[in-house]
Design an enzyme around this catalytic site. Structure first.
Site, PDB file in Angstrom:
ATOM      1  CE  LYS A 195      19.162  92.016  49.268  1.00  0.00           C
ATOM      2  NZ  LYS A 195      19.975  92.080  48.230  1.00  0.00           N
ATOM      3  CG  ASP A 248      21.526  90.100  45.503  1.00  0.00           C
ATOM      4  OD1 ASP A 248      20.534  90.262  44.684  1.00  0.00           O
ATOM      5  OD2 ASP A 248      21.273  90.386  46.507  1.00  0.00           O
ATOM      6  N   GLY A 275      29.042  97.570  50.147  1.00  0.00           N
ATOM      7  CA  GLY A 275      27.850  97.319  50.787  1.00  0.00           C
ATOM      8  C   GLY A 275      27.265  95.875  50.557  1.00  0.00           C
ATOM      9  N   GLY A 276      26.032  95.657  50.619  1.00  0.00           N
ATOM     10  CA  GLY A 276      25.446  94.357  50.615  1.00  0.00           C
ATOM     11  C   GLY A 276      25.505  93.777  49.088  1.00  0.00           C
ATOM     12  N   GLY A 333      22.619  96.951  34.482  1.00  0.00           N
ATOM     13  CA  GLY A 333      22.125  96.667  35.788  1.00  0.00           C
ATOM     14  C   GLY A 333      20.735  95.925  35.445  1.00  0.00           C
TER      15      GLY A 333
END
Length: 274
Positions: free
Chosen positions: A73, A109, A137-138, A237
């Site tokens: 990424k 995202d 995190g990302g 998710g």
């Protein structure tokens, strides 16, 4: 049929490892239902040099676009010639579209999070809502950007406070860092963005809160089960995965996905019951 320069459109997902990805099943299901002459493949370059070679193929017009996952990424974002506001805000790009030798980057995202919440927690209004993100995190970074844009008041709770502060600073002070877990029990929404099961004590969370887990293997994680046991609204998710695939499909193939129960298809692949 949809074609570019007389050839079948080719898009895909890039990562390492990549064999577990459900994105090909999602996109190819949509492609078949829409009658689009294209394919969506999984690419697994071994290293940064291999990823660079894939980008070169895209610049040469051999690939329409790709979704990017770990560990590429950061490299993807750095390679972009242009990026969307969403990608710029979170300093990450998981959608690359190749056009006229250039790379256009975007981040879906965060939209995946918003789409999942709309689908499975429609009663929740994000405008003014208190949201806690577990992890720095990302995944947390991308979610934070979208949630802030939606009007939410976002706090990051992370084992290492310093890392959470870096995220907050990168977001221009638009998100806060929670000092302790106890400071977050009045949240309207708690999202697990960790790659490991969280230790968050859901028994202390206020009644009526929404709980989301970005993990989809298993679909109902222990974290979500604990929330369900308290009769809290849960968001899984898989809803996020499909939600973030929608803008990717639109970017690659120039139209919205067709009406199709793609969630059922993916759940069958996961061996999950409705």
């Amino acid at each position: 049929m949809s074609r570019i320069s007389g050839r079948v459109e080719l898009a895909g997902v890039v990562g390492q490892p990549i064999g577990h990805s459900l994105s090909p099943a999602i996109h190819n299901g949509w492609l078949e239902a829409a009658g689009i002459d294209g394919t969506y493949a999984a690419f697994g370059p071994k290293d940064a040099a291999g990823f660079e070679a894939l980008l070169a193929a895209g610049r040469a017009g051999l690939i329409t676009g790709v979704n990017v996952t770990a560990p590429f990424k950061e490299q993807a974002f750095a390679a972009c010639d242009q990026v969307s506001d969403a990608a710029q805000l979170v300093r990450s790009a998981n959608i690359l579209v190749f056009k006229d030798g250039a790379i256009h980057g975007d981040s879906s995202d965060g939209r995946g999070v918003l789409n999942a919440l709309t689908e499975q927690a429609s009663a929740l209004s994000l405008d003014g809502a208190k949201v806690v993100l577990l992890g720095a995190g990302g995944a947390s970074r991308a979610a934070a950007g979208a949630l802030v844009e939606a009007g939410a008041k976002v706090s990051i709770l992370n084992r290492t406070r310093e890392r959470a502060q870096v995220l907050a600073d990168d977001m221009g002070g638009r998100v806060d860092v929670a000092d302790t877990e106890a400071d977050t029990y009045d949240a309207d929404l708690v999202i697990n963005a960790l790659s490991v099961p969280p230790t968050y004590n859901l028994s202390q969370l206020k009644a009526g809160a929404v709980v989301m887990d970005m993990t989809y293997r298993p679909l109902i994680t222990p974290f979500l089960q604990a929330a369900r046991d308290r009769d809290l609204t849960i968001v899984d998710g898989l809803a996020m995965l499909i939600g973030q695939a929608v803008p990717s499909f639109e970017a690659f193939f120039g139209q919205s996905p067709p009406s199709l129960d793609i969630r059922r298809t993916v759940m069958d692949l996961l061996g999950e019951k409705a």
